[in-house]
Design a protein around this motif. Structure first.
Motif, PDB file in Angstrom:
ATOM      1  N   PRO A  68       0.748  -1.184   0.040  1.00  0.00           N
ATOM      2  CA  PRO A  68      -0.054   0.117  -0.126  1.00  0.00           C
ATOM      3  C   PRO A  68       0.892   1.285   0.002  1.00  0.00           C
ATOM      4  O   PRO A  68       0.314   2.098  -0.465  1.00  0.00           O
ATOM      5  CB  PRO A  68      -0.753  -0.075   1.340  1.00  0.00           C
ATOM      6  N   GLN A  69       1.846   1.253   0.516  1.00  0.00           N
ATOM      7  CA  GLN A  69       2.889   2.449   0.504  1.00  0.00           C
ATOM      8  C   GLN A  69       3.313   2.947  -0.793  1.00  0.00           C
ATOM      9  O   GLN A  69       3.318   3.962  -1.198  1.00  0.00           O
ATOM     10  CB  GLN A  69       4.116   2.179   1.403  1.00  0.00           C
ATOM     11  N   VAL A  72      -0.236   5.002   5.852  1.00  0.00           N
ATOM     12  CA  VAL A  72      -1.039   3.837   5.074  1.00  0.00           C
ATOM     13  C   VAL A  72      -1.070   2.368   5.739  1.00  0.00           C
ATOM     14  O   VAL A  72      -1.646   1.604   5.544  1.00  0.00           O
ATOM     15  CB  VAL A  72      -0.992   3.802   3.753  1.00  0.00           C
ATOM     16  N   ALA A  73       0.060   2.223   6.561  1.00  0.00           N
ATOM     17  CA  ALA A  73       0.464   1.059   7.045  1.00  0.00           C
ATOM     18  C   ALA A  73       0.106   1.134   8.795  1.00  0.00           C
ATOM     19  O   ALA A  73       0.340   2.114   9.371  1.00  0.00           O
ATOM     20  CB  ALA A  73       1.746   0.590   7.054  1.00  0.00           C
ATOM     21  N   LEU A 122      -0.070   9.766  -5.212  1.00  0.00           N
ATOM     22  CA  LEU A 122       0.118  11.008  -4.843  1.00  0.00           C
ATOM     23  C   LEU A 122       0.758  11.837  -5.663  1.00  0.00           C
ATOM     24  O   LEU A 122       0.651  12.810  -6.180  1.00  0.00           O
ATOM     25  CB  LEU A 122       1.020  10.940  -3.352  1.00  0.00           C
ATOM     26  N   THR A 152       3.173   1.643  11.217  1.00  0.00           N
ATOM     27  CA  THR A 152       3.817   2.780  11.525  1.00  0.00           C
ATOM     28  C   THR A 152       2.892   3.994  11.287  1.00  0.00           C
ATOM     29  O   THR A 152       3.273   5.074  11.541  1.00  0.00           O
ATOM     30  CB  THR A 152       4.463   3.076  10.141  1.00  0.00           C
ATOM     31  N   GLY A 173      -1.546  13.990   2.530  1.00  0.00           N
ATOM     32  CA  GLY A 173      -1.574  13.917   1.134  1.00  0.00           C
ATOM     33  C   GLY A 173      -2.094  15.328   0.272  1.00  0.00           C
ATOM     34  O   GLY A 173      -1.537  15.872  -0.597  1.00  0.00           O
ATOM     35  N   ALA A 217       5.182  13.629   2.342  1.00  0.00           N
ATOM     36  CA  ALA A 217       5.182  12.399   1.495  1.00  0.00           C
ATOM     37  C   ALA A 217       5.657  11.199   2.567  1.00  0.00           C
ATOM     38  O   ALA A 217       5.116  10.096   2.418  1.00  0.00           O
ATOM     39  CB  ALA A 217       6.386  12.366   0.449  1.00  0.00           C
ATOM     40  N   PHE A 228       0.480  17.903   0.916  1.00  0.00           N
ATOM     41  CA  PHE A 228       1.527  17.636   0.089  1.00  0.00           C
ATOM     42  C   PHE A 228       1.440  18.180  -1.483  1.00  0.00           C
ATOM     43  O   PHE A 228       2.277  18.843  -2.260  1.00  0.00           O
ATOM     44  CB  PHE A 228       1.864  15.965  -0.193  1.00  0.00           C
ATOM     45  N   LEU A 257       2.163   6.481  -2.608  1.00  0.00           N
ATOM     46  CA  LEU A 257       3.022   7.354  -3.273  1.00  0.00           C
ATOM     47  C   LEU A 257       2.928   7.512  -4.691  1.00  0.00           C
ATOM     48  O   LEU A 257       2.982   8.478  -5.274  1.00  0.00           O
ATOM     49  CB  LEU A 257       4.596   6.866  -3.011  1.00  0.00           C
ATOM     50  N   VAL A 289       2.465  10.448   4.430  1.00  0.00           N
ATOM     51  CA  VAL A 289       1.605   9.520   3.757  1.00  0.00           C
ATOM     52  C   VAL A 289       2.108   8.164   3.717  1.00  0.00           C
ATOM     53  O   VAL A 289       1.126   6.997   4.004  1.00  0.00           O
ATOM     54  CB  VAL A 289       1.319  10.075   2.321  1.00  0.00           C
ATOM     55  N   VAL A 290       3.239   7.903   3.370  1.00  0.00           N
ATOM     56  CA  VAL A 290       3.987   6.432   3.283  1.00  0.00           C
ATOM     57  C   VAL A 290       3.861   5.727   4.616  1.00  0.00           C
ATOM     58  O   VAL A 290       3.328   4.531   4.753  1.00  0.00           O
ATOM     59  CB  VAL A 290       5.364   6.653   2.613  1.00  0.00           C
TER      60      VAL A 290
END
Lengths: 147, 162
Positions: A2-3, B47-48, A10, B51, B134, B40, B137, A7, B43-44
């Motif tokens: 999903p990461q 989504v998990a 985005l 983290t 997001g 960014a 961003f 990205l 965002v990364v």
């Protein structure tokens, strides 16, 4: 993962928005003839004069600006340079805070918005966003030269 | 009433005073690039599930930076400090200075968006953290890359709605 997907989405959205936004900066949109005829009502000259905008004999650039708008300064310089070398064309910069009535009547949604007016006060064209010298000349070409 | 518009008719400009306390226009854009990288990362991470907490903490850090920018102007943020101490000494003097008010308005927009993400995230809406990051961003990256001016696009919408 999903990461990675997040990205990619985005960056794709950002690139698309950026290309779209940049392409419409200062793009000159001529008023449709029917709309221009409807707008050419008596009293427009007095309307603009009451707002502190005496009209040029050939054309008038009316620029709507705001304090929180940095491209407004650059656009004012571009239009100022153009009217300095053209007879019978003037440029007026209006602060949107002081002219909210005009902002509403002329459907100004963002700054800078530049209206090109004919000698009768009717809108010939408009552009939204920073204008470069070529776009300013393109707009002025829509105003017939005086005989 | 209509004045004859003679040759060399001057521009009238009530909004632009001749002398403004200016800032280096490259400062806000460098700051926006730094902020965009952090957003960014939010965002990364956001989504998990494992983290997500780190994403929330980093979004709080970014929001606090925007709060500094609203309170002191964009040159008073830590990104502004990075620009003046690390980047600016390596650059030539700017061709012209810029009004500090437009980038400060953008800091306010960034603060609102990231604060909404933090509040909703704390309230249990996990998706709000990456979504708000997001959105912020997009604005920060476009400010850095193509000079997107949030004050130009948003200020009048708020005024007109009033």
């Amino acid at each position: 993962m999903p990461q990675v997907l997040a990205l990619v989405v985005l960056l794709t959205v950002t690139t698309a928005v950026g290309l779209w936004w940049r392409a419409r900066q200062g793009r000159v949109r001529a008023a449709r003839p029917a709309a221009a005829a409807a707008a050419a009502l008596p009293g427009l000259v007095e309307d603009w004069a009451a707002a502190g905008v005496p009209l040029g004999a050939r054309a008038t650039f009316v620029q709507f600006s705001a304090a929180v708008c940095s491209p407004c300064r650059a656009t004012a310089r571009v239009l100022g340079a153009l009217v300095a070398e053209e007879d019978d064309v003037v440029h007026h910069e209006l602060d949107v805070d002081e002219h909210l009535g005009l902002v509403g009547r002329h459907r100004v949604l963002a700054t800078p918005t530049v209206l090109l007016l004919g000698p009768d006060g009717a809108e010939l064209a408009r552009a939204r966003g920073a204008m470069n010298p070529a776009q300013a000349r393109e707009a002025l070409a829509l105003a017939p030269a005086l005989p | 009433m209509t004045q004859p518009a003679g040759p060399r008719a001057a521009t009238t400009s009530p909004t632009t005073p001749p002398t403004l306390p200016g800032i280096d226009p490259r400062g806000p854009r460098v700051g926006a690039a730094i902020t965009a990288v952090l957003l960014a990362v939010v965002v990364v991470l956001g989504v998990a599930a494992d983290t997500w907490t780190a994403a929330l903490v980093l979004l709080v850090v970014v929001a606090l930076g925007f709060a500094l920018g609203v309170a002191r102007g964009v040159q008073g943020t830590w990104q502004g400090w990075v620009f003046t101490t690390v980047v600016r000494p390596r650059l030539a003097a700017p061709a012209e200075l810029e009004d500090p008010r437009p980038p400060r308005f953008a800091q306010l927009v960034g603060l609102v968006v990231t604060a909404v993400g933090v509040v909703l995230g704390l309230a249990g809406v996990a998706a709000a953290v990456p979504v708000a990051a997001g959105a912020a961003f997009v604005a920060a990256a476009l400010n850095a890359a193509v000079g997107l001016c949030l004050g130009c696009e948003l200020y009048l919408l708020g005024k007109r709605r009033r």
